[in-house]
Write a protein that holds these residues in place. Structure first.
Motif, PDB file in Angstrom:
ATOM      1  N   ALA A 149       0.819  -1.220   0.000  1.00 36.10           N
ATOM      2  CA  ALA A 149       0.000   0.000   0.000  1.00 36.10           C
ATOM      3  C   ALA A 149       0.849   1.265   0.000  1.00 36.10           C
ATOM      4  O   ALA A 149       0.311   2.365   0.165  1.00 36.10           O
ATOM      5  N   HIS A 150       2.179   1.131  -0.167  1.00 28.40           N
ATOM      6  CA  HIS A 150       3.115   2.258  -0.249  1.00 28.40           C
ATOM      7  C   HIS A 150       3.118   3.109   1.032  1.00 28.40           C
ATOM      8  O   HIS A 150       3.314   4.320   0.973  1.00 28.40           O
ATOM      9  N   LYS A 151       2.949   2.454   2.177  1.00 24.59           N
ATOM     10  CA  LYS A 151       3.000   3.171   3.454  1.00 24.59           C
ATOM     11  C   LYS A 151       4.418   3.079   4.016  1.00 24.59           C
ATOM     12  O   LYS A 151       4.672   2.500   5.074  1.00 24.59           O
ATOM     13  N   TYR A 152       5.354   3.683   3.284  1.00 23.47           N
ATOM     14  CA  TYR A 152       6.769   3.549   3.620  1.00 23.47           C
ATOM     15  C   TYR A 152       7.124   4.299   4.899  1.00 23.47           C
ATOM     16  O   TYR A 152       7.881   3.794   5.737  1.00 23.47           O
ATOM     17  N   ASP A 153       6.622   5.506   5.058  1.00 26.06           N
ATOM     18  CA  ASP A 153       7.005   6.319   6.217  1.00 26.06           C
ATOM     19  C   ASP A 153       6.591   5.662   7.528  1.00 26.06           C
ATOM     20  O   ASP A 153       7.317   5.737   8.526  1.00 26.06           O
ATOM     21  N   GLY A 154       5.432   5.018   7.538  1.00 24.58           N
ATOM     22  CA  GLY A 154       4.993   4.344   8.758  1.00 24.58           C
ATOM     23  C   GLY A 154       5.917   3.199   9.143  1.00 24.58           C
ATOM     24  O   GLY A 154       6.230   3.008  10.322  1.00 24.58           O
TER      25      GLY A 154
ATOM     26  N   THR B 289      20.912  -2.062  20.050  1.00 18.77           N
ATOM     27  CA  THR B 289      22.029  -2.946  20.387  1.00 18.77           C
ATOM     28  C   THR B 289      21.880  -4.240  19.586  1.00 18.77           C
ATOM     29  O   THR B 289      20.766  -4.621  19.214  1.00 18.77           O
ATOM     30  N   PRO B 290      22.980  -4.933  19.311  1.00 19.51           N
ATOM     31  CA  PRO B 290      22.882  -6.192  18.557  1.00 19.51           C
ATOM     32  C   PRO B 290      22.035  -7.212  19.309  1.00 19.51           C
ATOM     33  O   PRO B 290      22.132  -7.348  20.532  1.00 19.51           O
ATOM     34  N   THR B 291      21.177  -7.904  18.602  1.00 20.46           N
ATOM     35  CA  THR B 291      20.280  -8.870  19.226  1.00 20.46           C
ATOM     36  C   THR B 291      20.193 -10.131  18.381  1.00 20.46           C
ATOM     37  O   THR B 291      20.372 -10.089  17.154  1.00 20.46           O
ATOM     38  N   LEU B 292      19.909 -11.256  19.058  1.00 15.51           N
ATOM     39  CA  LEU B 292      19.720 -12.527  18.385  1.00 15.51           C
ATOM     40  C   LEU B 292      18.251 -12.811  18.102  1.00 15.51           C
ATOM     41  O   LEU B 292      17.926 -13.881  17.567  1.00 15.51           O
ATOM     42  N   ASP B 293      17.377 -11.890  18.453  1.00 20.95           N
ATOM     43  CA  ASP B 293      15.949 -12.091  18.245  1.00 20.95           C
ATOM     44  C   ASP B 293      15.644 -12.065  16.745  1.00 20.95           C
ATOM     45  O   ASP B 293      15.825 -11.035  16.077  1.00 20.95           O
ATOM     46  N   SER B 294      15.175 -13.192  16.227  1.00 20.01           N
ATOM     47  CA  SER B 294      14.937 -13.296  14.780  1.00 20.01           C
ATOM     48  C   SER B 294      13.817 -12.380  14.321  1.00 20.01           C
ATOM     49  O   SER B 294      13.862 -11.853  13.196  1.00 20.01           O
ATOM     50  N   ALA B 295      12.800 -12.194  15.163  1.00 22.80           N
ATOM     51  CA  ALA B 295      11.691 -11.325  14.775  1.00 22.80           C
ATOM     52  C   ALA B 295      12.167  -9.889  14.588  1.00 22.80           C
ATOM     53  O   ALA B 295      11.840  -9.229  13.596  1.00 22.80           O
ATOM     54  N   THR B 296      12.966  -9.389  15.536  1.00 19.11           N
ATOM     55  CA  THR B 296      13.469  -8.019  15.440  1.00 19.11           C
ATOM     56  C   THR B 296      14.322  -7.837  14.199  1.00 19.11           C
ATOM     57  O   THR B 296      14.196  -6.840  13.475  1.00 19.11           O
ATOM     58  N   ASN B 297      15.191  -8.792  13.930  1.00 14.94           N
ATOM     59  CA  ASN B 297      16.063  -8.678  12.757  1.00 14.94           C
ATOM     60  C   ASN B 297      15.281  -8.755  11.452  1.00 14.94           C
ATOM     61  O   ASN B 297      15.627  -8.091  10.468  1.00 14.94           O
ATOM     62  N   SER B 298      14.213  -9.556  11.432  1.00 13.86           N
ATOM     63  CA  SER B 298      13.404  -9.628  10.209  1.00 13.86           C
ATOM     64  C   SER B 298      12.619  -8.340   9.996  1.00 13.86           C
ATOM     65  O   SER B 298      12.421  -7.913   8.851  1.00 13.86           O
ATOM     66  N   PHE B 299      12.195  -7.693  11.081  1.00 14.46           N
ATOM     67  CA  PHE B 299      11.488  -6.414  10.938  1.00 14.46           C
ATOM     68  C   PHE B 299      12.412  -5.351  10.340  1.00 14.46           C
ATOM     69  O   PHE B 299      11.966  -4.473   9.596  1.00 14.46           O
ATOM     70  N   SER B 300      13.699  -5.415  10.668  1.00 12.76           N
ATOM     71  CA  SER B 300      14.652  -4.448  10.113  1.00 12.76           C
ATOM     72  C   SER B 300      14.744  -4.558   8.598  1.00 12.76           C
ATOM     73  O   SER B 300      14.964  -3.558   7.905  1.00 12.76           O
ATOM     74  N   ALA B 301      14.585  -5.778   8.083  1.00 12.57           N
ATOM     75  CA  ALA B 301      14.609  -5.952   6.630  1.00 12.57           C
ATOM     76  C   ALA B 301      13.448  -5.205   5.980  1.00 12.57           C
ATOM     77  O   ALA B 301      13.592  -4.621   4.894  1.00 12.57           O
ATOM     78  N   PHE B 302      12.288  -5.198   6.633  1.00 14.33           N
ATOM     79  CA  PHE B 302      11.158  -4.437   6.099  1.00 14.33           C
ATOM     80  C   PHE B 302      11.448  -2.938   6.160  1.00 14.33           C
ATOM     81  O   PHE B 302      11.047  -2.184   5.269  1.00 14.33           O
ATOM     82  N   GLY B 303      12.151  -2.503   7.216  1.00 13.78           N
ATOM     83  CA  GLY B 303      12.542  -1.099   7.278  1.00 13.78           C
ATOM     84  C   GLY B 303      13.456  -0.721   6.134  1.00 13.78           C
ATOM     85  O   GLY B 303      13.328   0.371   5.547  1.00 13.78           O
ATOM     86  N   ALA B 304      14.393  -1.626   5.786  1.00  9.01           N
ATOM     87  CA  ALA B 304      15.280  -1.352   4.651  1.00  9.01           C
ATOM     88  C   ALA B 304      14.496  -1.263   3.353  1.00  9.01           C
ATOM     89  O   ALA B 304      14.752  -0.394   2.510  1.00  9.01           O
ATOM     90  N   ALA B 305      13.508  -2.157   3.175  1.00  9.22           N
ATOM     91  CA  ALA B 305      12.677  -2.108   1.968  1.00  9.22           C
ATOM     92  C   ALA B 305      11.894  -0.808   1.891  1.00  9.22           C
ATOM     93  O   ALA B 305      11.697  -0.245   0.806  1.00  9.22           O
ATOM     94  N   ALA B 306      11.449  -0.313   3.051  1.00  5.81           N
ATOM     95  CA  ALA B 306      10.719   0.958   3.058  1.00  5.81           C
ATOM     96  C   ALA B 306      11.635   2.120   2.690  1.00  5.81           C
ATOM     97  O   ALA B 306      11.227   3.042   1.969  1.00  5.81           O
ATOM     98  N   HIS B 307      12.875   2.102   3.153  1.00  6.64           N
ATOM     99  CA  HIS B 307      13.821   3.166   2.806  1.00  6.64           C
ATOM    100  C   HIS B 307      14.086   3.203   1.300  1.00  6.64           C
ATOM    101  O   HIS B 307      14.261   4.284   0.722  1.00  6.64           O
ATOM    102  N   THR B 308      14.140   2.038   0.662  1.00  7.02           N
ATOM    103  CA  THR B 308      14.442   1.985  -0.769  1.00  7.02           C
ATOM    104  C   THR B 308      13.212   2.170  -1.644  1.00  7.02           C
ATOM    105  O   THR B 308      13.324   2.202  -2.865  1.00  7.02           O
ATOM    106  N   ARG B 309      12.034   2.280  -1.014  1.00  5.88           N
ATOM    107  CA  ARG B 309      10.778   2.399  -1.783  1.00  5.88           C
ATOM    108  C   ARG B 309      10.619   1.210  -2.735  1.00  5.88           C
ATOM    109  O   ARG B 309      10.258   1.356  -3.895  1.00  5.88           O
ATOM    110  N   ASN B 310      10.947   0.024  -2.219  1.00  6.62           N
ATOM    111  CA  ASN B 310      10.787  -1.235  -2.972  1.00  6.62           C
ATOM    112  C   ASN B 310      11.726  -1.341  -4.169  1.00  6.62           C
ATOM    113  O   ASN B 310      11.472  -2.125  -5.086  1.00  6.62           O
ATOM    114  N   GLN B 311      12.803  -0.578  -4.177  1.00  5.26           N
ATOM    115  CA  GLN B 311      13.789  -0.716  -5.233  1.00  5.26           C
ATOM    116  C   GLN B 311      14.746  -1.864  -4.913  1.00  5.26           C
ATOM    117  O   GLN B 311      14.769  -2.381  -3.800  1.00  5.26           O
ATOM    118  N   ALA B 312      15.551  -2.236  -5.897  1.00  8.39           N
ATOM    119  CA  ALA B 312      16.534  -3.311  -5.719  1.00  8.39           C
ATOM    120  C   ALA B 312      17.813  -2.931  -6.440  1.00  8.39           C
ATOM    121  O   ALA B 312      17.893  -1.907  -7.114  1.00  8.39           O
TER     122      ALA B 312
END
Length: 658
Positions: free
Chosen positions: A312-317, A328-351
């Motif tokens: 839905a192109h809600k990148y800023d949210g 801080t560095p963490t081993l929590d897989s959920a937190t690290n996977s959420f960061s990947a979505f943050g990176a995708a939002a920063h790139t506006r779905n570019q590759a």
């Protein structure tokens, strides 16, 4: 008063809990501190599913009723969604012999996601014969569910079964739990077979059809998930069409309803309006009541929410919600996977490189974000630059190694990150670097008393490290390999990989320690070669073990009927007009004429010149004074001398008399 209560209860039917409740209310109106009447009232409320009223009655009755009706109080708390408090109440001053309290504590611990405690309680209860009918079967069912949750949480116990037992195929509940364990281990093919078996057993049971419909719903939802994970979307769509939404809403809570709705949407192969899908499926895990999803389910729901936001192109949210995830560095897989979505939002779905230019500055501001780091490494690899990806991870490890926090060292030697680096090293042929990283990680975790990671991940790390260290010629590495395989073999004697690794390590480090018991754990040689046809291998061209009398070579000659290699057909545009394909082309046709073996110079000077340049050719003696044998001069000097002589000769002719 006790006689009056007994008289009132005797007038009521055993199944008419409303009359029992009315009788207790009448008794308590005359004596509100009657503990027996209070306890009977609480039981009646529980049978009427009025759990909140039961909790309020106990808490209003004082400490005495809490002690007397502790089992009822703990169960009411559990059913009211207060699992942690229910487990605490059941555990307080409780005798281990009170099976009722132990059952409630185990169920409350399971719901509170304290799966280790639940597993321990169920093991202790299973060690004794059940006190009521079907209790043993209930314990087996609950134990299977606990094992599945431990698998999903990555904290599987050593006593957990690694494959379904025959008893698991006797009831649909046990087959379903065994399927859940297989899903948690990513054994999707086996899970599909078990789910089909569970559905068959449920259909063949003696339950009422309404009960069967209620039980088949979660089985079908789980089947739908397995088919989606396998990429079989057409089969998933066909199965989704058979799930009756009325049964889902009639017999199950909001959590099951939402999961069914999500899996049905995920199985669709038709393109849909992303905004309508966002509106339909977007839901916060905390709002799914009364049974909130477990942690791993909540993480999956949140990932789905982020996916819908990206569509839905809600990148800023997304950027705002993931900005402070990894301070801080963490081993929590959920937190690290959420960061990947943050990176995708920063790139506006570019590759590709465009995305890399956008994400690298974010990584500089958040150097401890592991999810962001892995995204950058992946982009580097897709850009055919694995060296830069390795450099990123090595620099990250260097920063963690210099940190004084113990949690930073746990992240430094996390099996997942070590696996990424070792894989990159191996792809570039840096085997010594890979072996060094595996050895350091194995040494670190062997010294760790309570590792915060799953035993399965540690097992894979130890096996990879042991196999790599076996190829090392350093005695310390060989000894570490022996220690690792010894540890794994002692922990699970049925692990053939560990048994074979132990024998291989001891054969180099300490051969005298290899016993018959260790050798008996290996697969017999006869069994390993039972399916090998030696004659077929020899006929296929395998070298014989002894030479033939007519030849000193041990290799078999190629058969006369061996196919000849195909000649490459030349394009017509690249061949001359008079080209004859039947004639063999000169292999030296690309060399200059003077360098070809067929070149024969003409005349005395040409032959003398060729002899002079031939390696090992005769050299004329020097006619001047001095030593008898002259030293051959470099070719450039000889040419230069000839050129000067020619000039002098011309001058003599031109100058006349001398």
């Amino acid at each position: 008063m006790a006689a009056t209560l007994a008289s009132l209860l005797g007038q009521a039917s055993m199944t008419d809990h409303e009359q029992v409740l009315s009788a207790c209310e009448a008794t308590l109106s005359q004596s509100k501190n009657d503990v027996q009447a209070q306890q009977v009232k609480i039981v009646a409320l529980l049978n009427l599913d009025r759990f909140q009223d039961a909790v309020a009655t106990v808490e209003a009755g004082g400490e005495e009723i809490k002690r007397t009706a502790r089992l009822e109080y703990a169960y009411a708390l559990y059913k009211n969604g207060q699992a942690a408090k229910a487990a605490e109440v059941a555990r307080q001053d409780g005798s281990e012999s009170d099976r009722g309290l132990r059952h409630v504590e185990a169920q409350a611990s399971y719901r509170h996601q304290d799966f280790e405690r639940a597993s321990e309680l169920y093991r202790n209860l299973s060690a004794q014969r059940g006190a009521v009918n079907n209790e043993d079967m209930d314990l087996r069912i609950n134990m299977g569910a606990t094992y599945a949750q431990l698998e999903w949480a990555g904290r599987v116990s050593a006593d957990a079964p690694q494959k379904p037992a025959r008893e698991d195929m006797e009831a649909f509940e046990t087959a379903y739990n065994a399927a859940c364990q297989s899903i948690a281990r990513d054994e999707l093919g086996q899970a599909e077979v078990l789910l089909r078996r569970a559905k068959e057993l449920c259909e063949a049971s003696e339950m009422e059809q309404e009960e069967k419909d209620a039980e088949i719903v979660p089985i079908s939802i789980q089947q739908l998930y397995v088919l989606i994970r396998q990429g079989r979307l057409e089969d998933a769509q066909a199965l989704a069409a058979t799930i009756d939404s009325k049964n889902v809403h009639a017999f199950h809570d909001s959590s099951t309803q939402f999961i069914a709705q999500t899996n049905t949407a995920a199985s669709s192969t038709e393109s849909s309006n992303p905004y309508l899908t966002h509106r339909t499926l977007y839901k916060t895990p905390s709002t799914i009541l009364p049974d909130r999803p477990f942690t791993y389910q909540s993480a999956a729901i949140q990932r789905n929410n982020y996916t819908l936001d990206l569509l839905a192109h809600k990148y800023d949210g997304i950027i705002r919600s993931t900005a402070n995830l990894a301070a801080t560095p963490t081993l929590d897989s959920a937190t690290n996977s959420f960061s990947a979505f943050g990176a995708a939002a920063h790139t506006r779905n570019q590759a590709g490189k465009e995305a890399l230019k956008t994400v690298l500055p974010v990584l500089e501001r958040r150097p401890n974000d592991i999810g962001l780091l892995l995204v950058c490494m992946q982009l580097y690899i897709h850009s055919s630059n694995p060296a830069a990806a390795i450099s990123l991870l090595e620099n990250f490890f260097t920063r963690l190694s210099s940190s004084s926090e113990p949690s930073a060292q746990d992240v430094r030697y996390a099996p997942g990150l070590i696996g990424v680096l070792v894989s990159l090293y191996t792809s570039r042929g840096q085997t010594s670097h890979a072996r060094s990283e595996l050895a350091k990680a194995a040494r670190y975790w062997r010294q760790h008393s309570n590792p915060p990671i799953s035993t399965r991940a540690l097992g894979h790390l130890y096996k990879s490290a042991g196999a790599s260290l076996l190829n090392s010629s350093v005695p310390a590495d060989q000894q570490l390999a022996a220690d690792l395989f010894t540890f794994m073999h002692e922990k699970d004697a049925s692990d053939r990989y560990a048994a074979a690794g132990l024998v291989a390590a001891l054969a180099r480090a300490n051969p005298s320690a290899i016993t018959e018991e260790k050798l008996s754990a290996l697969t017999p040689l006869d069994r390993l070669i039972s399916g090998i046809d030696v004659s077929a291998l020899e006929n296929a061209g395998v070298a014989k073990s002894t030479p033939t009398p007519t030849s000193t070579s041990t290799k078999r000659a190629a058969p006369d009927s061996a196919p000849k290699p195909k000649t490459k057909k030349l394009k017509k545009s690249k061949t001359p007009k008079d080209f004859d394909p039947t004639k063999k082309m000169d292999p030296e046709r690309w060399l200059p004429i003077k360098d070809r073996s067929s070149y024969r110079p003409k005349g005395k000077k040409g032959k003398a010149k060729q002899a002079m340049f031939m390696q090992g050719g005769a050299v004329a003696e020097d006619s001047g004074a001095g030593s008898g044998a002259s030293t051959p001069a470099p070719a450039a000097q000889l040419v230069e001398g000839k050129s000067n002589a020619a000039k002098n000769k011309n001058k003599k002719k031109k100058g006349g008399k001398w």
